[in-house]
Write a protein that holds these residues in place. Structure first.
Motif, PDB file in Angstrom:
ATOM      1  N   THR A   4       0.840  -1.187   0.000  1.00 12.73           N
ATOM      2  CA  THR A   4       0.000   0.000   0.000  1.00 12.73           C
ATOM      3  C   THR A   4       0.879   1.242   0.000  1.00 12.73           C
ATOM      4  O   THR A   4       1.728   1.421   0.873  1.00 12.73           O
ATOM      5  CB  THR A   4      -0.920   0.024   1.241  1.00 12.73           C
ATOM      6  OG1 THR A   4      -1.724  -1.160   1.248  1.00 12.73           O
ATOM      7  CG2 THR A   4      -1.834   1.238   1.198  1.00 12.73           C
ATOM      8  N   LEU A   6       1.027   5.450  -0.120  1.00 11.91           N
ATOM      9  CA  LEU A   6       0.421   6.772  -0.034  1.00 11.91           C
ATOM     10  C   LEU A   6       1.257   7.705  -0.893  1.00 11.91           C
ATOM     11  O   LEU A   6       2.479   7.764  -0.733  1.00 11.91           O
ATOM     12  CB  LEU A   6       0.404   7.272   1.412  1.00 11.91           C
ATOM     13  CG  LEU A   6      -0.002   8.744   1.601  1.00 11.91           C
ATOM     14  CD1 LEU A   6      -1.448   8.973   1.184  1.00 11.91           C
ATOM     15  CD2 LEU A   6       0.229   9.195   3.034  1.00 11.91           C
ATOM     16  N   VAL A  19      -4.018   6.889  -2.773  1.00  9.76           N
ATOM     17  CA  VAL A  19      -3.644   5.615  -2.154  1.00  9.76           C
ATOM     18  C   VAL A  19      -3.744   4.538  -3.216  1.00  9.76           C
ATOM     19  O   VAL A  19      -4.776   4.404  -3.893  1.00  9.76           O
ATOM     20  CB  VAL A  19      -4.550   5.266  -0.961  1.00  9.76           C
ATOM     21  CG1 VAL A  19      -4.153   3.904  -0.383  1.00  9.76           C
ATOM     22  CG2 VAL A  19      -4.469   6.350   0.114  1.00  9.76           C
ATOM     23  N   ARG A  21      -2.896   0.347  -3.956  1.00  7.73           N
ATOM     24  CA  ARG A  21      -2.544  -0.960  -3.391  1.00  7.73           C
ATOM     25  C   ARG A  21      -2.367  -1.951  -4.536  1.00  7.73           C
ATOM     26  O   ARG A  21      -3.322  -2.273  -5.261  1.00  7.73           O
ATOM     27  CB  ARG A  21      -3.626  -1.443  -2.425  1.00  7.73           C
ATOM     28  CG  ARG A  21      -3.372  -2.822  -1.821  1.00  7.73           C
ATOM     29  CD  ARG A  21      -4.382  -3.123  -0.724  1.00  7.73           C
ATOM     30  NE  ARG A  21      -4.110  -2.319   0.478  1.00  7.73           N
ATOM     31  CZ  ARG A  21      -5.042  -2.048   1.403  1.00  7.73           C
ATOM     32  NH1 ARG A  21      -6.277  -2.485   1.253  1.00  7.73           N
ATOM     33  NH2 ARG A  21      -4.714  -1.335   2.462  1.00  7.73           N
ATOM     34  N   LEU A  63      -6.944   9.056   2.490  1.00 10.93           N
ATOM     35  CA  LEU A  63      -6.940   7.861   3.346  1.00 10.93           C
ATOM     36  C   LEU A  63      -8.366   7.450   3.705  1.00 10.93           C
ATOM     37  O   LEU A  63      -8.701   6.258   3.719  1.00 10.93           O
ATOM     38  CB  LEU A  63      -6.136   8.136   4.614  1.00 10.93           C
ATOM     39  CG  LEU A  63      -4.621   8.309   4.431  1.00 10.93           C
ATOM     40  CD1 LEU A  63      -3.990   8.847   5.710  1.00 10.93           C
ATOM     41  CD2 LEU A  63      -3.969   6.987   4.038  1.00 10.93           C
ATOM     42  N   ILE A  73       0.001   1.739   5.692  1.00 14.36           N
ATOM     43  CA  ILE A  73       0.881   2.283   4.656  1.00 14.36           C
ATOM     44  C   ILE A  73       2.255   1.616   4.708  1.00 14.36           C
ATOM     45  O   ILE A  73       2.881   1.529   5.765  1.00 14.36           O
ATOM     46  CB  ILE A  73       1.038   3.810   4.839  1.00 14.36           C
ATOM     47  CG1 ILE A  73      -0.318   4.496   4.686  1.00 14.36           C
ATOM     48  CG2 ILE A  73       2.042   4.378   3.835  1.00 14.36           C
ATOM     49  CD1 ILE A  73      -0.284   5.968   5.051  1.00 14.36           C
ATOM     50  N   GLY A 314       1.766   7.683  -7.265  1.00 13.90           N
ATOM     51  CA  GLY A 314       1.617   6.440  -6.517  1.00 13.90           C
ATOM     52  C   GLY A 314       2.000   5.217  -7.316  1.00 13.90           C
ATOM     53  O   GLY A 314       2.697   4.324  -6.811  1.00 13.90           O
TER      54      GLY A 314
END
Length: 339
Positions: A4, A6, A19, A21, A63, A73, A314
């Motif tokens: 994950t 941030l 965010v 993942r 978040l 995170i 990200g």
């Protein structure tokens, strides 16, 4: 095990947090700065102050939307350049502080790589459509115009670039000369839909190899309007749509001529576009047309990924994290950086 990330983006006048993942985007929040409109361009000091006000609520909202706790995170990705120094410092400093408090690593990201790798962002329950390596990417924004060979997520080579002004800057400066509000590029795009692209002809710069130049085109447009207004003070207002359509057509022709040449030279048929100017409807339509004509596989980003956003930071940070890259707390942002 899932990773994950941030991400924080603050290179210019948009404060953004996202965010991600395992390549899947869970949230992407952007706070725009309207304060610059009355000045006709971004004022660096005002931009950095606005970032300071926006960054905490933007990160908190990202978040919250992702339904992720700070304890989940694994790393913090942030834009280290290129961009405005004051703006970059806000994002970098915040990322450092959060990294220390959470005891998670930092991963610095090149803003330009982020634009290109936006094509690899995935959404939940959606089949990914991504270019295959190697592919050509036309990276066009307010500060950069480049043709890039992308051989892997983190292996890229610039084979053509502007020698002076970028395409996005040409759009904005021509718009300003016509008295259009900032940002001018989207306004030209809007008015161009109502105009005749062949109404006025502007000379295209003859630059060798795969490089670009837009300073001469910008100057010729200025002189053309100066002479026309001298004869008819209402010329711009009476021909605004045709002027927008004609200058947009010329800029797109310049961009596409070199992209077609690059595709022929490299033999690559996987073609992508990225950056703020990739939101231009004329350029998007032209890419689709050329793709059909030349049997290219064309990849055009969603509008939300064309402008500055943390989602692209990200996804780039994710690939850098997997590669084992970590950034020390001594890192300093830089205004200019190569791809």
């Amino acid at each position: 095990m899932a990773v994950t990330i941030l991400a924080i983006e603050s290179s210019c006048d948009d404060t953004s947090a996202a965010v991600i993942r395992d390549q899947v985007l869970l949230s992407n929040v952007i706070a725009n700065q309207d304060v610059h409109q009355k000045y006709g361009g971004v004022i660096p000091e005002l931009a950095s102050r606005a970032h300071q006000q926006n960054i905490i609520p933007v990160v908190h909202r990202a978040l919250e939307m992702a339904n992720v706790e700070v304890s989940d995170i694994d790393a913090i990705a942030f834009t280290s350049g290129p961009g405005l120094l004051g703006s970059l410092l806000v994002g970098t400093s915040f990322a450092k502080g959060l990294s220390i408090s959470l005891n998670v690593p930092l991963v610095e990201v090149n803003h330009l790589q982020g634009h290109i790798l936006a094509h690899f962002i995935q959404k939940p329950d959606q089949e990914p459509v991504q270019p295959q390596f190697p592919f050509l990417c036309l990276l066009v924004s307010g500060g950069h115009s480049q043709i890039v060979v992308v051989r892997d997520h983190l292996e890229m080579e610039i084979i053509g670039q502007t020698l002076d002004d970028a395409a996005g800057e040409a759009f904005d400066k021509c718009a300003k000369v016509m008295g259009l509000p900032y940002p001018g590029g989207p306004m030209i795009d809007k008015l161009a839909k109502e105009g005749d692209a062949k109404a006025f002809k502007f000379a295209k710069p003859q630059i060798p190899d795969l490089n670009y130049s837009f300073s001469g085109l910008k100057t010729s447009f200025l002189y053309f309007l100066r002479d026309a207004v001298a004869q008819n003070p209402n010329f711009i207002e009476e021909h605004k749509a045709d002027l927008c359509a004609s200058i947009q057509y010329t800029i797109i022709e310049v961009l596409m001529d070199k992209l077609v040449k690059a595709a022929k030279q490299t033999g690559i048929r996987q073609i992508a576009v990225a950056g703020g100017v990739s939101a231009n409807s004329g350029l998007r339509d032209r890419l689709v047309e050329e793709g059909i004509k030349r049997r290219w596989s064309v990849f055009i980003p969603e509008f939300g990924y064309t402008t500055d956003n943390a989602a692209m930071i990200g996804i780039t940070g994710y690939f850098r994290y997997l590669k084992g890259e970590r950034t020390p707390l001594s890192v300093a942002p830089v205004t200019r950086i190569k791809l």
